[in-house]
Design a protein around this motif. Sequence first.
Motif, PDB file in Angstrom:
ATOM      1  N   ILE A   1       0.898  -1.254   0.074  1.00 55.49           N
ATOM      2  CA  ILE A   1       0.046  -0.017   0.047  1.00 55.49           C
ATOM      3  C   ILE A   1       0.833   1.260   0.052  1.00 55.49           C
ATOM      4  CG2 ILE A   1      -1.769   1.347   1.270  1.00 55.49           C
ATOM      5  CD1 ILE A   1      -2.946  -1.204   2.230  1.00 55.49           C
ATOM      6  N   LYS A   2       1.973   1.270   0.626  1.00 56.92           N
ATOM      7  CA  LYS A   2       2.932   2.343   0.748  1.00 56.92           C
ATOM      8  C   LYS A   2       3.548   2.648  -0.507  1.00 56.92           C
ATOM      9  CE  LYS A   2       4.961   5.696   3.112  1.00 56.92           C
ATOM     10  NZ  LYS A   2       4.202   6.991   3.447  1.00 56.92           N
ATOM     11  N   VAL A   3       3.970   1.311  -1.272  1.00 58.29           N
ATOM     12  CA  VAL A   3       4.869   1.664  -2.308  1.00 58.29           C
ATOM     13  C   VAL A   3       3.830   1.945  -3.640  1.00 58.29           C
ATOM     14  CG1 VAL A   3       6.263   0.244  -3.907  1.00 58.29           C
ATOM     15  CG2 VAL A   3       6.704  -0.063  -1.681  1.00 58.29           C
ATOM     16  N   MET A   4       2.997   1.289  -3.686  1.00 62.65           N
ATOM     17  CA  MET A   4       1.992   1.513  -4.806  1.00 62.65           C
ATOM     18  C   MET A   4       1.001   2.978  -4.625  1.00 62.65           C
ATOM     19  SD  MET A   4       2.410  -0.662  -6.828  1.00 62.65           S
ATOM     20  CE  MET A   4       1.330  -0.599  -8.246  1.00 62.65           C
ATOM     21  N   ASN A   5       1.186   3.344  -3.529  1.00 62.94           N
ATOM     22  CA  ASN A   5       0.467   4.804  -3.088  1.00 62.94           C
ATOM     23  C   ASN A   5      -1.144   4.535  -3.269  1.00 62.94           C
ATOM     24  OD1 ASN A   5       0.227   7.440  -2.414  1.00 62.94           O
ATOM     25  ND2 ASN A   5       0.964   8.277  -4.301  1.00 62.94           N
ATOM     26  N   PHE A   6      -1.620   3.566  -2.689  1.00 60.11           N
ATOM     27  CA  PHE A   6      -2.821   3.474  -2.767  1.00 60.11           C
ATOM     28  C   PHE A   6      -3.752   4.578  -1.948  1.00 60.11           C
ATOM     29  CE2 PHE A   6      -2.138  -0.906  -3.875  1.00 60.11           C
ATOM     30  CZ  PHE A   6      -2.928  -1.016  -4.628  1.00 60.11           C
TER      31      PHE A   6
END
Length: 311
Positions: A71-76
Motif C-alpha cells: 500500500i505504501k509503495v503503490m501509493n494507494f
Amino acid sequence: MDQSATLDVESLKITQEQFVLSSQSLHLQRPASDAIYPVGLYGWRKRFLYFFLLLLLVTMIVNLALTVWIIKVMNFSVNGMGNLHLDQEGIHLDGISEFLLPLYVKEIQSRGDNLLVLRSEKNVTLNARNGQGQVTGQLTVGPEAVEAQCQKLEVRSKDGRKLLFTADEQKVVMTTEKFSVTGSEGAAFGHSVETPLIQAKTSQDLRLESPTRTLTMEAPRGVDVSAAQGQLKVSSRKDIQLESTDGEILLDANTIQLGSLPLGIYTPSPSQASQEQAVYEVCVCPSGKIYLSPAEGVSTCQAMSNICLWS
C-alpha cells in the motif's frame, strides 16, 4: 368425628413410611472403579499445537507487514493508485504508463501544458471499429514506415475548417495555395501530371527535363510557355519537333536567330566561303531541313542540294 380424624392421620403416616421404605429398597449402589482417564493434550501433540499457532501468528504478521508495504509503495488512496487517479471526468495518468494488453477508451488527451507521447519498442497501432467489431480504419507507426488504412485520408488546418490534403482510391487532392518541392532532385512522376500552372520562384529558374524519355505538354486550348524576364531555352540531344495539326506555328520576335545552319552549296573551303560571303538566304528542303545558301540576285535554294540529298 374426632375418631375419624385420628384414623386419617395415622393412615397418612403409614403411607409415608411405606414410600420411604420403597425408595430405600430401589436405591442401587454403583460399583466403584479405580481407573483415571485424563482429559487434554499432552506430550508431542501439545508441542506441535503450540508450534503451529506460533507459525500461524508469524505468517499473519508478515502478511500484514507486506500488505502495508505494498500500500505504501503503490501509493494507494481513495482517489486511485500511484500515478492513476480516478474522478468524475475519467482516469488521469501522470508520468510514464505501460499497458501490456489492449486499451479500449473513448478519448485520450494530455494536459494543456504537456505533450502526449505514445511509445513502443515495435510499433503503435490505432484501430477504429464499427458496431460489428470490424476494423474500419487503422494507423500504424512502425520503425520503418507509417501506414494508414482507411477509405479516405484528410488533412485539415489548425481550426479544422479548411481541407488541405485528401487522398482516396481514385485521386489525391491538395488544396493549399502553394506546393513546394525542396529536394535537389525535384519531383518525379511516373505518369501524367495535370496542372493549370507551373511556376518557379522569383529568384530561381524553371526547368522541365526528361533525361531518358520525351517531354510532352498537351492542352485542349493551347500551351503557353513564357518567360517574363530572362530567356526561354529549349534544348534536346536529338530532334525538337514543333507540330500543329489545325493551326500554324508563329515565331513573332524582333530578332529570330538560327545558328549553326549548314551551307547548302559545295565550296572548296566552307570557312573561306563564310569569310567572303556576307549575306545568305535561308532555304528549306522538302523534308523540312533548313540550310543556308549564298544570297545572289536570284534565289540559290535548290531542291537537289547536297544538304537535302543527304538529310
